[in-house]
Scaffold this active site. Structure first.
Site, PDB file in Angstrom:
ATOM      1  N   SER A  67       0.838  -1.207   0.000  1.00 27.91           N
ATOM      2  CA  SER A  67       0.000   0.000   0.000  1.00 27.91           C
ATOM      3  C   SER A  67       0.869   1.251   0.000  1.00 27.91           C
ATOM      4  O   SER A  67       1.951   1.264   0.567  1.00 27.91           O
ATOM      5  CB  SER A  67      -0.906   0.035   1.228  1.00 27.91           C
ATOM      6  OG  SER A  67      -1.689  -1.120   1.321  1.00 27.91           O
TER       7      SER A  67
HETATM    8  N1  SAH Z   1      -0.681  -4.840   4.344  1.00 26.10           N
HETATM    9  C1  SAH Z   1       0.066  -5.163   3.166  1.00 26.10           C
HETATM   10  C2  SAH Z   1      -0.708  -4.786   1.917  1.00 26.10           C
HETATM   11  C3  SAH Z   1      -0.958  -6.005   1.171  1.00 26.10           C
HETATM   12  S1  SAH Z   1      -1.980  -5.933  -0.245  1.00 26.10           S
HETATM   13  C4  SAH Z   1       1.453  -4.550   3.177  1.00 26.10           C
HETATM   14  O1  SAH Z   1       1.789  -3.814   4.108  1.00 26.10           O
HETATM   15  O2  SAH Z   1       2.232  -4.841   2.264  1.00 26.10           O
HETATM   16  C5  SAH Z   1      -3.316  -6.936   0.299  1.00 26.10           C
HETATM   17  C6  SAH Z   1      -3.012  -8.367   0.638  1.00 26.10           C
HETATM   18  O3  SAH Z   1      -4.223  -8.961   1.051  1.00 26.10           O
HETATM   19  C7  SAH Z   1      -2.518  -9.221  -0.542  1.00 26.10           C
HETATM   20  O4  SAH Z   1      -1.285  -9.785  -0.212  1.00 26.10           O
HETATM   21  C8  SAH Z   1      -3.609 -10.273  -0.713  1.00 26.10           C
HETATM   22  O5  SAH Z   1      -3.111 -11.537  -1.096  1.00 26.10           O
HETATM   23  C9  SAH Z   1      -4.199 -10.323   0.674  1.00 26.10           C
HETATM   24  N2  SAH Z   1      -5.574 -10.834   0.756  1.00 26.10           N
HETATM   25  C10 SAH Z   1      -6.597 -10.703  -0.127  1.00 26.10           C
HETATM   26  N3  SAH Z   1      -7.718 -11.312   0.340  1.00 26.10           N
HETATM   27  C11 SAH Z   1      -7.383 -11.831   1.559  1.00 26.10           C
HETATM   28  C12 SAH Z   1      -8.101 -12.558   2.544  1.00 26.10           C
HETATM   29  N4  SAH Z   1      -9.378 -12.885   2.384  1.00 26.10           N
HETATM   30  N5  SAH Z   1      -7.456 -12.928   3.678  1.00 26.10           N
HETATM   31  C13 SAH Z   1      -6.136 -12.594   3.862  1.00 26.10           C
HETATM   32  N6  SAH Z   1      -5.407 -11.921   2.963  1.00 26.10           N
HETATM   33  C14 SAH Z   1      -6.018 -11.525   1.829  1.00 26.10           C
END
Ligand code: SAH
Length: 219
Positions: A67
Site C-alpha cells: 500500500s
Molecule cells: N498490508 C500489506 C498490503 C498487502 S496488499 C502490506 O503492508 O504490504 C493486500 C493483501 O491482502 C494481498 O497480499 C492479498 O493476497 C491479501 N488478501 C486478499 N484477500 C485476503 C483474505 N481474504 N485474507 C487474507 N489476505 C487476503
C-alpha cells in the site's frame, strides 16, 4: 537486503514531512514510518525511489501491492492503536504494515491468503525480530486457528465486498475496525463496535480508496 543508505533516510524524512502536511499527526506512527526502511519489504530495488513516494503503491509478489505510504498512514491513524493492544491485520502482503504496527508496540496477528507471500513475509518479519504472528487463511472469519479470539482493533488492507460479519464478531466491544469497502473502487470505512448487535455498529466514511480485492480461500 539493501543497507539503510543515507538516501533512503533522506527520502523517509521527506515522506514523513509530506504525511504531516497531509494531516497525519499521530506521533508514534510518524516515528515508526521514519524509522522503518520501507525498501526492506519490497525486493525490487529498481523501484526503491517510488517506494517513498507517499502516493505510490508498488508491486510485490503474487500480483499484489504494498500500500502507498499515505494509505498506510491514514489507515493506521484511523485505527487509534495504543501500545499492547491486539491488532488483527487482514492481508499481510509485504509485512510493512505489520512492522509499522509492531513499532507502535501493538500485539500483531496478521493473516495472508497467498501461501508464497505468507512464507516469505513470515521469514522476513522473524529475521527483523518482529513478533507479529503470521497465519495463512482467508480471514473472512478471522484466523482459523484462533476462532474464539477477540481483538482490540482490526485492520483490513484489501478491498472487501462488504463488512464481513464473521470479522466483526472477532472485534471486542469498544473496538474499531478500519476496512476499505467496495468491489472495484472502495471507500475507507471506520466501524466502531459499540455492542454485539449490528445495529450498534457505527460507521464513519473517510474518502475513496483503491486496494487489491479481498478474496475467499487460500492459494
Ligand atoms: N498490508 C500489506 C498490503 C498487502 S496488499 C502490506 O503492508 O504490504 C493486500 C493483501 O491482502 C494481498 O497480499 C492479498 O493476497 C491479501 N488478501 C486478499 N484477500 C485476503 C483474505 N481474504 N485474507 C487474507 N489476505 C487476503
Amino acid at each position: 537486503m539493501q543497507p539503510d543508505l543515507p538516501k533512503y533516510q533522506a527520502w523517509r524524512r521527506r515522506m514523513v514531512e509530506q504525511l504531516r502536511q497531509r494531516g497525519i499527526t499521530n506521533r508514534a506512527l510518524l516515528e515508526a514510518m521514519l524509522k522503518l526502511p520501507r525498501h526492506w519489504f519490497c525486493g525490487d530495488t529498481l523501484l526503491d525511489n517510488m517506494l517513498y513516494d507517499i502516493d505510490c503503491a508498488v508491486p510485490i509478489d503474487c500480483g499484489q501491492t504494498i500500500s502507498k505510504p499515505y494509505t498506510v498512514a491514514l489507515q493506521t491513524q484511523l485505527l487509534e492503536v495504543e501500545p499492547y493492544m491486539t491488532v488483527l491485520e487482514v492481508g499481510t502482503g509485504s509485512g510493512y504494515q505489520a512492522a509499522v504496527l509492531c513499532e507502535m508496540k501493538a500485539r500483531v496477528y496478521t493473516v495472508e491468503r497467498q501461501r508464497a507471500l505468507y512464507n516469505k513475509t513470515k521469514a522476513l518479519l522473524a529475521s527483523l525480530c518482529y513478533t507479529a504472528r503470521c497465519y495463512l487463511g482467508d480471514s473472512f472469519n478471522g484466523i482459523p486457528e484462533l476462532k474464539d479470539y477477540k481483538y482490540d482493533r482490526i485492520l483490513v488492507t484489501c478491498g472487501a465486498p462488504n463488512i464481513p460479519e464473521g470479522l466483526m464478531k472477532q472485534l471486542k466491544v469498544g473496538g474499531v475496525m478500519v476496512i476499505p469497502v467496495g468491489e472495484e473502487q472502495q471507500e475507507m470505512v471506520k466501524v466502531y463496535k459499540d455492542g454485539e448487535s449490528p445495529d450498534q455498529w457505527r460507521i464513519e466514511k473517510h474518502g475513496d480508496a483503491m486496494f487489491v480485492p479481498m478474496l475467499e480461500g487460500t492459494r
